[in-house]
Motif scaffolding. Structure first.
Motif, mmCIF file in Angstrom:
data_model
loop_
_atom_site.group_PDB
_atom_site.id
_atom_site.type_symbol
_atom_site.label_atom_id
_atom_site.label_comp_id
_atom_site.label_asym_id
_atom_site.label_seq_id
_atom_site.Cartn_x
_atom_site.Cartn_y
_atom_site.Cartn_z
ATOM 1 N N MET A 1 0.809 -1.189 0.000
ATOM 2 C CA MET A 1 -0.036 -0.054 -0.031
ATOM 3 C C MET A 1 0.982 1.100 0.059
ATOM 4 N N THR A 2 0.723 2.236 -0.873
ATOM 5 C CA THR A 2 1.637 3.286 -0.933
ATOM 6 C C THR A 2 0.967 4.318 0.204
ATOM 7 N N TRP A 3 1.858 5.488 0.368
ATOM 8 C CA TRP A 3 1.469 6.323 1.363
ATOM 9 C C TRP A 3 0.171 7.131 1.026
ATOM 10 N N SER A 4 0.015 7.283 -0.390
ATOM 11 C CA SER A 4 -1.083 8.379 -0.523
ATOM 12 C C SER A 4 -2.324 7.257 -0.111
ATOM 13 N N GLU A 5 -2.250 6.127 -0.254
ATOM 14 C CA GLU A 5 -3.530 4.992 0.066
ATOM 15 C C GLU A 5 -3.581 4.893 1.430
ATOM 16 N N MET A 6 -2.498 4.927 2.395
ATOM 17 C CA MET A 6 -2.446 4.918 3.840
ATOM 18 C C MET A 6 -3.178 6.265 4.326
ATOM 19 N N GLN A 7 -2.481 7.369 3.996
ATOM 20 C CA GLN A 7 -2.877 8.571 4.503
ATOM 21 C C GLN A 7 -4.484 8.730 4.955
ATOM 22 N N PRO A 8 -5.308 8.751 4.151
ATOM 23 C CA PRO A 8 -6.614 9.013 4.468
ATOM 24 C C PRO A 8 -7.157 7.858 5.448
ATOM 25 N N LEU A 9 -6.799 6.573 5.346
ATOM 26 C CA LEU A 9 -7.130 5.630 6.475
ATOM 27 C C LEU A 9 -6.418 5.863 7.628
ATOM 28 N N LEU A 10 -5.338 6.490 7.789
ATOM 29 C CA LEU A 10 -4.648 6.682 9.110
ATOM 30 C C LEU A 10 -5.316 8.093 9.743
ATOM 31 N N GLU A 11 -5.505 8.997 8.826
ATOM 32 C CA GLU A 11 -6.224 9.941 9.407
ATOM 33 C C GLU A 11 -7.414 9.808 10.026
ATOM 34 N N GLN A 12 -8.378 8.974 9.314
ATOM 35 C CA GLN A 12 -9.686 8.641 9.933
ATOM 36 C C GLN A 12 -9.504 7.789 10.963
ATOM 37 N N GLY A 13 -8.700 6.870 10.914
ATOM 38 C CA GLY A 13 -8.199 6.181 12.239
ATOM 39 C C GLY A 13 -7.919 6.791 13.384
ATOM 40 N N THR A 14 -7.139 7.973 13.306
ATOM 41 C CA THR A 14 -6.756 8.735 14.248
ATOM 42 C C THR A 14 -7.879 9.406 14.885
ATOM 43 N N ARG A 188 4.138 -2.859 6.955
ATOM 44 C CA ARG A 188 4.505 -1.240 7.007
ATOM 45 C C ARG A 188 3.344 -0.583 7.618
ATOM 46 N N PHE A 189 1.992 -1.046 7.043
ATOM 47 C CA PHE A 189 1.154 -0.213 7.653
ATOM 48 C C PHE A 189 0.611 -0.529 9.281
ATOM 49 N N MET A 190 0.875 -1.601 9.620
ATOM 50 C CA MET A 190 0.904 -2.068 10.870
ATOM 51 C C MET A 190 2.020 -1.497 11.748
ATOM 52 N N LEU A 191 3.165 -1.108 11.451
ATOM 53 C CA LEU A 191 4.244 -0.212 12.006
ATOM 54 C C LEU A 191 3.996 1.082 12.090
ATOM 55 N N VAL A 192 3.262 1.459 11.144
ATOM 56 C CA VAL A 192 2.937 2.979 10.982
ATOM 57 C C VAL A 192 1.756 3.147 11.922
ATOM 58 N N THR A 193 1.011 2.168 12.183
ATOM 59 C CA THR A 193 -0.294 2.444 13.050
ATOM 60 C C THR A 193 0.270 2.355 14.496
ATOM 61 N N VAL A 194 0.917 1.457 14.728
ATOM 62 C CA VAL A 194 1.585 1.357 16.147
ATOM 63 C C VAL A 194 2.379 2.540 16.483
#
Length: 222
Positions: A1-14, A188-194
């Motif tokens: 998953m690219t950063w552009s795909e991860m960013q909205p998911l991480l923002e909403q999760g936060t 990578r997504f898991m590590l960023v979330t943690v």
């Protein structure tokens, strides 16, 4: 998953995590603060000594603290649905988060209030102050730094609870980690979330410590 795909998911999760934790903290403080004070007042030698009430309230608090949150979360599903109309989503998670944290916070409040010098309580009593006045003028002001520390600890616990809630229908960073990190094997997504959870916890701890130091300094100069 690219950063552009991860960013909205991480923002909403936060945002979902902060939303759940904020409102759960408000409910926890409103429920746990009077419960903790009641434990002190009704204990042996307390201003409202009532040992049967103290034992019952203490037992309820102990049972609440001993239940694993994931089990409590599932067991409270019918009650959560009754209160908010559903047992999934960030708003629904506020109910079990609060119920799970209130007993924990109540014990921290009890410990903080017990540290207040009994001489101050007697001074307020000697001036004709009743129980509400003693609580407002002596117990709460003198225990405020410890109470802030208790709130800080509780918020950090709630952040951990909110991550667990993501595994059973909640939203937030925990849900995103399970769905997009664990189930899709995206390390990578898991590590960023943690990392985000660690940052949130660190910021909360730093802010709590800062407020405690400011209150302690004000108390020394008062």
């Amino acid at each position: 998953m690219t950063w552009s795909e991860m960013q909205p998911l991480l923002e909403q999760g936060t945002l979902d995590t902060l939303y759940m934790v904020l409102w759960a903290t408000v409910v926890t403080v409103l429920g746990g603060l009077p419960l903790g004070i009641l434990l002190v007042l009704t204990d042996r030698g307390g201003l409202l000594q009532n040992l049967p009430v103290n034992k019952v309230v203490g037992a309820i608090v102990n049972v609440g603290r001993s239940l694993p949150f994931i089990i409590l979360l599932i067991a409270l599903s019918p009650f959560t649905s009754f209160v908010v109309g559903t047992f999934i989503g960030p708003t629904a998670m506020i109910v079990p988060l609060s119920i799970g944290a209130i007993p924990f916070f109540a014990r921290l409040v009890e410990t903080a209030v017990r540290e207040v010098d009994h001489g101050l309580v007697e001074a307020v009593q000697s001036m004709g102050g009743g129980i509400p006045t003693i609580i407002r003028k002596a117990l709460l002001p003198q225990s405020l730094p410890s109470l802030v520390s208790a709130v800080t600890t509780t918020v950090i616990v709630l952040i951990g609870y909110s991550a667990m809630a993501g595994a059973v229908g909640g939203e937030g960073l925990g849900a995103k980690a399970v769905t997009y990190g664990y189930q899709r094997f995206d390390t990578r997504f898991m590590l960023v979330t943690v990392a985000l959870l660690v940052v949130i916890v660190t910021v909360v701890q730093l802010l709590g410590d800062l407020v405690v130091r400011l209150l302690a300094r004000r108390g020394r100069t008062a």
